[in-house]
Design a protein around this motif. Structure first.
Motif, mmCIF file in Angstrom:
data_model
loop_
_atom_site.group_PDB
_atom_site.id
_atom_site.type_symbol
_atom_site.label_atom_id
_atom_site.label_comp_id
_atom_site.label_asym_id
_atom_site.label_seq_id
_atom_site.Cartn_x
_atom_site.Cartn_y
_atom_site.Cartn_z
ATOM 1 N N ARG A 219 -5.544 1.590 5.618
ATOM 2 C CA ARG A 219 -5.130 2.939 5.217
ATOM 3 C C ARG A 219 -3.614 3.075 5.232
ATOM 4 O O ARG A 219 -3.027 3.682 4.330
ATOM 5 C CB ARG A 219 -5.757 3.981 6.154
ATOM 6 N N HIS A 222 -2.241 1.352 2.146
ATOM 7 C CA HIS A 222 -2.478 2.145 0.934
ATOM 8 C C HIS A 222 -1.477 3.299 0.850
ATOM 9 O O HIS A 222 -0.949 3.605 -0.226
ATOM 10 C CB HIS A 222 -3.911 2.690 0.919
ATOM 11 N N GLU A 226 1.154 3.776 -2.236
ATOM 12 C CA GLU A 226 1.065 4.964 -3.078
ATOM 13 C C GLU A 226 2.334 5.805 -3.043
ATOM 14 O O GLU A 226 2.595 6.586 -3.973
ATOM 15 C CB GLU A 226 -0.139 5.808 -2.641
ATOM 16 N N THR A 264 -0.848 -3.361 -1.575
ATOM 17 C CA THR A 264 -2.169 -3.040 -2.127
ATOM 18 C C THR A 264 -3.139 -4.194 -1.937
ATOM 19 O O THR A 264 -4.300 -4.003 -1.534
ATOM 20 C CB THR A 264 -2.060 -2.681 -3.618
ATOM 21 N N ALA A 267 -4.116 -4.431 1.699
ATOM 22 C CA ALA A 267 -5.072 -3.400 2.075
ATOM 23 C C ALA A 267 -6.485 -3.746 1.605
ATOM 24 O O ALA A 267 -7.462 -3.591 2.346
ATOM 25 C CB ALA A 267 -4.641 -2.064 1.483
ATOM 26 N N ARG A 268 -6.593 -4.239 0.397
ATOM 27 C CA ARG A 268 -7.914 -4.609 -0.142
ATOM 28 C C ARG A 268 -8.542 -5.754 0.649
ATOM 29 O O ARG A 268 -9.758 -5.785 0.875
ATOM 30 C CB ARG A 268 -7.786 -4.978 -1.616
#
Length: 273
Positions: A219, A222, A226, A264, A267-268
């Motif tokens: 989280r 991300h 973002e 990203t 995080a994935r």
């Protein structure tokens, strides 16, 4: 039967730390290659001429000794610059944060310090609108810098995950290598070569395994991705010190899933645990 040679892949190892130290040593000698070659050529030439003029052998010995001393001196000076990052970040940022946030961060640092075996961490909150944090080695431990926007907008588990990631860099032995990449004499290509790749992804693994909550770290990553480029991430200071930050690609507007250290992608990967 239990395998006595088994090692936890998510635990930092001595070989891993030695590998980072060896990478720093290799980088230094590549930078000194021209001087080393020149010294060897001079010594060989003087030694070969000693058959004609005997005193040239003595000169060759002096040149060899001086070259060795200079090399050792330059290497010590190079490695000492690992401690230049903390003052650089201190001078380039402004203290901020509420008393509550400072107390909150201090509790997190103390708790995670025990889990990671990290001591002597001087934590501070700096004024910036970006979501990021950095860690710089110091003679007594480490200096931790966290932006006030991160402290204000991230929940407890997310802040804890960010700090855990940075502590994992200390445990894996990559933190000094990343700090050296901020040397003023290096260009962007040299900084990248010295820092290496995959260190952020690896620190995520170690951190998530230690705090046992990969989703908190996912989280946080991300949120960082973002947020996009803003504040400190658009500055020259960040460009120079990027590899010591939690999100070294905070100046990246769109994800690059071909980069293993992209926030990203990191995080994935954590979400798939």
């Amino acid at each position: 039967m239990l395998d006595p040679t088994w090692q936890n892949p998510y635990a930092p190892s001595t070989a891993e730390r030695e590998g980072h130290a060896a990478a720093v040593k290799s980088f230094f000698f590549r930078r000194e290659r021209a001087r080393l070659v020149a010294s060897v050529v001079v010594v060989v030439a003087l030694t070969a001429s000693a058959a004609v003029q005997w005193f040239l052998a003595l000169v060759a010995l002096v040149v060899a000794a001086a070259s060795a001393w200079l090399l050792v001196s330059r290497r010590k000076s190079f490695e000492a610059q690992v401690f230049a990052l903390a003052p650089l970040l201190t001078e380039g940022t402004r203290a901020a944060g509420t008393q509550r946030d400072r107390e909150r961060l201090a509790v997190i640092v103390d708790r995670l310090g025990a889990s990671f075996g990290v001591d002597g961490v001087n934590a501070s909150i700096v004024a910036d609108e970006s979501y990021n944090a950095a860690l710089a080695p110091t003679p007594s431990g480490a200096a931790l810098f966290v932006t006030n926007s991160l402290m204000k907008d991230f929940d407890l588990m997310e802040v804890e995950a960010v700090v855990a990631h940075l502590f994992a860099r200390l445990r894996t032995g990559v933190a000094p290598r990343l700090a050296l990449s901020a040397m003023p004499s290096l260009n962007d290509q040299q900084r990248t070569a010295l820092a290496g790749t995959g260190f952020a992804f690896r620190a995520d693994e170690v951190a998530a395994a230690t705090i046992r909550y990969p989703l908190g770290l996912a989280r946080a990553l991300h949120r960082c991705a973002e947020a996009g480029p803003r504040g400190l991430s658009t500055s020259d200071l960040f460009a120079r010190t990027r590899w010591s930050w939690f999100n070294p690609h905070a100046d990246r507007a769109t994800p690059d899933l071909g980069d293993v250290d992209d926030p990203t992608l990191r995080a994935r990967a954590l979400e798939e645990w």
